[in-house]
Scaffold this motif. Structure first.
Motif, PDB file in Angstrom:
ATOM      1  N   TRP A 101      -6.732 -10.905   5.637  1.00 19.78           N
ATOM      2  CA  TRP A 101      -7.023 -10.082   4.813  1.00 19.78           C
ATOM      3  C   TRP A 101      -8.593 -10.882   3.945  1.00 19.78           C
ATOM      4  O   TRP A 101      -9.301 -11.027   4.896  1.00 19.78           O
ATOM      5  CB  TRP A 101      -6.140 -11.697   3.756  1.00 19.78           C
ATOM      6  CG  TRP A 101      -7.003 -12.873   3.419  1.00 19.78           C
ATOM      7  CD1 TRP A 101      -7.728 -13.314   3.029  1.00 19.78           C
ATOM      8  CD2 TRP A 101      -6.669 -13.709   4.773  1.00 19.78           C
ATOM      9  NE1 TRP A 101      -8.176 -14.585   3.200  1.00 19.78           N
ATOM     10  CE2 TRP A 101      -6.914 -14.838   4.151  1.00 19.78           C
ATOM     11  CE3 TRP A 101      -5.593 -14.086   5.329  1.00 19.78           C
ATOM     12  CZ2 TRP A 101      -7.066 -16.194   5.020  1.00 19.78           C
ATOM     13  CZ3 TRP A 101      -5.553 -15.650   6.359  1.00 19.78           C
ATOM     14  CH2 TRP A 101      -6.770 -16.259   5.595  1.00 19.78           C
ATOM     15  N   ARG A 151      -2.256  -4.775  -1.441  1.00 20.89           N
ATOM     16  CA  ARG A 151      -3.438  -4.163  -1.816  1.00 20.89           C
ATOM     17  C   ARG A 151      -3.675  -5.075  -3.008  1.00 20.89           C
ATOM     18  O   ARG A 151      -1.969  -4.989  -3.909  1.00 20.89           O
ATOM     19  CB  ARG A 151      -3.479  -2.774  -2.057  1.00 20.89           C
ATOM     20  CG  ARG A 151      -2.276  -1.716  -2.494  1.00 20.89           C
ATOM     21  CD  ARG A 151      -2.557  -1.148  -3.697  1.00 20.89           C
ATOM     22  NE  ARG A 151      -1.252  -0.587  -4.160  1.00 20.89           N
ATOM     23  CZ  ARG A 151      -0.241  -0.820  -5.405  1.00 20.89           C
ATOM     24  NH1 ARG A 151      -0.995  -1.970  -6.437  1.00 20.89           N
ATOM     25  NH2 ARG A 151       0.241  -0.716  -5.776  1.00 20.89           N
ATOM     26  N   LEU A 162       0.841  -1.151  -0.280  1.00 20.02           N
ATOM     27  CA  LEU A 162       0.071  -0.006   0.154  1.00 20.02           C
ATOM     28  C   LEU A 162       0.943   1.091  -0.156  1.00 20.02           C
ATOM     29  O   LEU A 162       1.643   1.177   1.013  1.00 20.02           O
ATOM     30  CB  LEU A 162      -1.114  -0.373   1.510  1.00 20.02           C
ATOM     31  CG  LEU A 162      -2.026  -1.223   0.894  1.00 20.02           C
ATOM     32  CD1 LEU A 162      -2.470  -1.516   2.828  1.00 20.02           C
ATOM     33  CD2 LEU A 162      -3.044  -0.213   0.247  1.00 20.02           C
ATOM     34  N   GLU A 183      -6.732  -7.389  -0.124  1.00 19.92           N
ATOM     35  CA  GLU A 183      -5.723  -6.444   1.005  1.00 19.92           C
ATOM     36  C   GLU A 183      -5.783  -7.762   1.330  1.00 19.92           C
ATOM     37  O   GLU A 183      -6.329  -7.766   2.481  1.00 19.92           O
ATOM     38  CB  GLU A 183      -6.695  -5.084   0.891  1.00 19.92           C
ATOM     39  CG  GLU A 183      -7.212  -4.842  -0.216  1.00 19.92           C
ATOM     40  CD  GLU A 183      -7.377  -3.348   0.387  1.00 19.92           C
ATOM     41  OE1 GLU A 183      -7.529  -2.996   1.949  1.00 19.92           O
ATOM     42  OE2 GLU A 183      -7.724  -2.067  -0.180  1.00 19.92           O
TER      43      GLU A 183
END
Length: 126
Positions: A105, A63, A22, A118
């Protein structure tokens, strides 16, 4: 090693997770000091430090991780210990033996027949 390249490996699986980190709060390094039994305050309020070790930690956020990579990442994180190689701002290129005992997740989208996830986990130096 290229700047900001992050490689994780359990000896069997090796993955470059660089492109999935991210942009904001996806790589948060820290330090964890481990004090011994003699640490604390003296009767005069002086602080007594009984430092046994300092260990590095990194909180990682990934991500747009495709389902095809989620399984291998989980396999590495499930290892008792695994290695991570990255550029440390204090020490340069390093390889550390780490563990991750908690991770999460979630599926965030389904595009063109592929699921995207994610993921968040914390790496703690052995």
């Amino acid at each position: 090693m290229a700047v900001n390249t992050v490689i994780i490996s359990d000896g069997t699986h090796t993955l470059d997770i660089t492109g999935y980190i991210l942009a904001e709060k996806g790589w948060t390094p820290g330090k964890n000091d481990i004090d011994g039994p003699n640490a604390g305050r003296a009767i005069n309020a002086d602080l007594i430090r009984d430092l046994i070790a300092s260990k590095r930690t990194v909180e990682v956020g990934l991500r747009r991780l495709p389902e095809s990579l989620l399984g291998p990442v989980l396999t590495i994180l499930d290892s008792e210990f695994y290695t991570v190689s990255f550029r440390d701002v204090q020490f340069g290129d390093v390889t550390k033996t780490v563990m991750s005992n908690n991770y999460t997740w979630q599926r965030v989208s389904y595009t063109n027949g592929e699921e995207w996830y994610e993921m968040r986990f914390k790496m703690t130096e052995k």
